[in-house]
Design a protein around this motif. Sequence first.
Motif, PDB file in Angstrom:
ATOM      1  N   PRO A  83      13.718  21.909 -18.625  1.00 28.61           N
ATOM      2  CA  PRO A  83      14.833  22.866 -18.646  1.00 28.61           C
ATOM      3  C   PRO A  83      15.650  22.839 -19.925  1.00 28.61           C
ATOM      4  CG  PRO A  83      15.273  21.059 -17.116  1.00 28.61           C
ATOM      5  CD  PRO A  83      13.842  20.939 -17.514  1.00 28.61           C
ATOM      6  N   GLU A  84      15.619  21.724 -20.662  1.00 37.53           N
ATOM      7  CA  GLU A  84      16.413  21.627 -21.883  1.00 37.53           C
ATOM      8  C   GLU A  84      15.636  22.043 -23.129  1.00 37.53           C
ATOM      9  OE1 GLU A  84      19.587  21.108 -21.737  1.00 37.53           O
ATOM     10  OE2 GLU A  84      19.397  20.872 -19.567  1.00 37.53           O
ATOM     11  N   ARG A 127      16.565  26.475 -19.230  1.00 38.38           N
ATOM     12  CA  ARG A 127      17.563  26.577 -18.156  1.00 38.38           C
ATOM     13  C   ARG A 127      18.327  27.895 -18.190  1.00 38.38           C
ATOM     14  NH1 ARG A 127      22.276  25.564 -20.812  1.00 38.38           N
ATOM     15  NH2 ARG A 127      22.159  24.205 -22.649  1.00 38.38           N
TER      16      ARG A 127
END
Length: 324
Positions: A83-84, A127
């Motif tokens: 997600p990062e 994200r």
Amino acid sequence: MTDAAVCFDNLGFFYEADHWVLRGYSGRVERGRAFAILGPNGRGKTTLLKLLTGRLEPDSGAVRLSPTLEPAYFDQKRTALDPEAGLRQILCPFGGDSVLVNGKPRHVASYLKDFLFDSRQLDSPVRTLSGGERNRLLLALLFARPSNLLIMDEPTNDLDMDTLDLLQEVLSDYQGTLLLVSHDRDFLDRLVTSTIAVEGDGTVAEYAGGYSDYLRQRPPPPAPARPTPRPAEAEATGTGIRSRRKLGYRQQRELDQLPERIEALTRAVAALAEQVADPDLFRRDPAAYPRLTAALEERQAELAAAEESWLELEALREDLERGA
């Protein structure tokens, strides 16, 4: 195995001694072909998929995989997406701006454009993406990996209409072998050349063509044994007990109502998918994203169940009419 990706002989697997998923199943998965795996929920479609790809050992028989096989799996849970990480980093984890597609280098921005991304999103973290965008990124990652066997278990779940159209397009161009588990009749009819049906009680059979071809070719279910009518019952009908040649009242009523319900659910899924795919939704209203995603998943599950009910009732109606 020169023309086969997978060969299997007398394949058998059971959960319990009296609960066979399949037994005595022999055949081959030819290279470059697209296969659907069909069957009601809980009959063993995913189990068969794992057996054919060597991820599960059979209880009897043998599976032989081509030594040159390079499988790739569609991961619905998106566990491959950090997600990062940014989109560029996901596709080029070792740096640079090029991604290898079908053995040829392509600039990552150009490649992502094929999956409906804007070049300004290259360094956006995962994200910040909508559900539809994450699915498209997952597809981009999947098709950037070298493979000659693609395994997809219910790939159309949670896809918005744009991503579903994109998936059909890239799968149509895929040069390797496809194994697809899906309840989506139209999706399978457009893509597959053979259908493997997990019928239950250990029976597995292969049919030429897609979902609609399978429904036309499969044999009618065996007629249930009927008790011999008592003389009074035969006399009351005048001609004895006649076999039922049509659906019961409740079944016919449900069959008549299902198309309208399916249409309404399809509209609801499309509307929710459009909201979830809005790239500004997460930034504008973070609390709305999980709520809309949950609603979308619920409507999609209801739509899949309604479509499966319609298919089963329509097949039963056709079987009854053929036996009339």
